[in-house]
Write an enzyme that holds these catalytic residues in place. Structure first.
Site, PDB file in Angstrom:
ATOM      1  N   SER A 218     -77.731 -10.721 -11.079  1.00 28.81           N
ATOM      2  CA  SER A 218     -77.049  -9.589 -10.744  1.00 28.81           C
ATOM      3  C   SER A 218     -76.180  -8.992 -11.820  1.00 28.81           C
ATOM      4  O   SER A 218     -75.534  -7.966 -11.550  1.00 28.81           O
ATOM      5  CB  SER A 218     -76.259  -9.719  -9.527  1.00 28.81           C
ATOM      6  OG  SER A 218     -75.117 -10.749  -9.718  1.00 28.81           O
ATOM      7  N   LYS A 263     -67.405  -9.158  -4.916  1.00 30.30           N
ATOM      8  CA  LYS A 263     -67.297  -8.639  -6.369  1.00 30.30           C
ATOM      9  C   LYS A 263     -66.395  -7.519  -6.488  1.00 30.30           C
ATOM     10  O   LYS A 263     -65.619  -7.224  -7.338  1.00 30.30           O
ATOM     11  CB  LYS A 263     -68.822  -8.088  -6.644  1.00 30.30           C
ATOM     12  CG  LYS A 263     -69.656  -9.295  -6.738  1.00 30.30           C
ATOM     13  CD  LYS A 263     -71.250  -9.197  -6.932  1.00 30.30           C
ATOM     14  CE  LYS A 263     -71.959 -10.355  -7.416  1.00 30.30           C
ATOM     15  NZ  LYS A 263     -73.276 -10.074  -7.647  1.00 30.30           N
TER      16      LYS A 263
END
Length: 328
Positions: A218, A263
């Site tokens: 990611s 995140k």
């Protein structure tokens, strides 16, 4: 006391333009590099509940009451037949692949040609290519036009109508072989030839990324943006603190990831005021954006680059958004 739940919470962030333990995260040889004043932070998720790292009763209770954590049954995240070594190995492989994809995508965005040997790794089951191509075939042309790199193959396929027959030229055991293949349809409606490709890239610039304590794919988009920032004289971020996430392929397409809410929280905690999110993750973002953080959806590396430039220049009025303030 271990419990059968996995807890995902905000993990550490890293500025891809900076250093970690005294070593630059991105190192470039064979091209001029330039200093940057901003930050481009990759974001991560920390978790418990995997093999060798069981969640505790206290940790699960804290996760249930935390707005930035997610508690799930262990089996939803960690298959019971996988060991921690297997999980670590998979995460490391995905990280290595994402770094290579980021380098190829960044160099292509900067106008470099990145030649590639397109080796067939197999055929997609149920496609016309099954039984026609063989593992180890090297793709050299499509409908008579040479294919010098991966991007060239994708560009040529975009001109093909799904369902039409193309001629795939491969090199097999040193001999050229023309293979007629009826194309299928990808999820996005474009044509596909139905082969898995394991490309080997001939990189025109030596790019290495040093980050040993983070796995998974990611961080690809942020790595690519960091490479671009370092290799261009413009100070794209211009002092702004920008975080983000997203997988990336060699064509520059940004893909969705897991743990977007954690995140976002980690980015805000570490001082970011902007966040670049894969467009496909937008539905998960709405209603979960920390105060002081603005989230911009991106679908391609080019869009992400233009967004960073706009943020650095202060011309953000027209930037799209997929957020609303988190309720308290």
């Amino acid at each position: 006391m271990p419990v059968p739940y996995a807890v995902s919470s905000p993990g550490p962030t890293r500025d891809v333009l900076g250093e970690h333990d005294g070593t630059p995260l991105i190192q470039i040889e064979g091209a001029e590099t330039f200093d940057a004043t901003g930050e481009l932070r990759l974001t991560t998720v920390s978790g418990t509940g995997g093999p060798g790292f069981p969640s505790s009763v206290v940790g699960v209770l804290e996760g249930w009451f935390s707005p930035d954590a997610v508690v799930q049954p262990v089996e939803l995240l960690y298959p019971p037949d996988r060991t921690q070594d297997e999980i670590d190995e998979s995460n490391t492989a995905e990280m290595v692949s994402s770094q290579e994809n980021a380098a190829v995508a960044a160099l292509t965005e900067l106008g470099y040609e990145v030649p590639a040997t397109l080796v067939v790794a197999g055929a997609v089951e149920g496609t016309d290519a099954e039984g026609k191509v063989e593992e180890g075939d090297v793709i050299v042309a499509l409908d008579g036009a040479p294919v010098p790199d991966y991007q060239g193959l994708i560009t040529q396929l975009e001109r093909v109508e799904p369902g039409t027959t193309v001629t795939l030229t491969v090199r097999r055991h040193g001999q050229a072989l023309d293979i007629p293949i009826v194309t299928g349809t990808r999820d996005d409606g474009k044509a596909q030839i139905g082969v898995f490709i394991d490309p080997t890239f001939d990189m025109p610039v030596d790019i290495s990324i040093s980050i040993d304590d983070i796995g998974g794919p990611s961080a690809g988009t942020m790595f690519a943006l960091g490479i671009i920032d370092k290799m261009t004289p413009e100070d794209e971020a211009a002092g702004e603190h920008i975080a983000g996430t997203g997988t990336i392929d060699v064509t520059g397409e940004v893909g969705p990831i897991g743990g977007i809410r954690q995140k976002l929280a980690g980015a805000a905690r570490d001082g970011a005021t902007w966040f670049l999110a894969p467009a496909d993750n937008c539905p998960e973002v709405v209603g979960h954006v920390p105060d002081g953080l603005r989230v911009v959806p991106v679908e391609t590396l080019h869009e992400a680059r233009e967004t960073v430039v706009a943020i650095g220049a202060g011309t953000t009025e027209d930037l799209p958004s997929c957020q609303s303030s988190r309720s308290t």
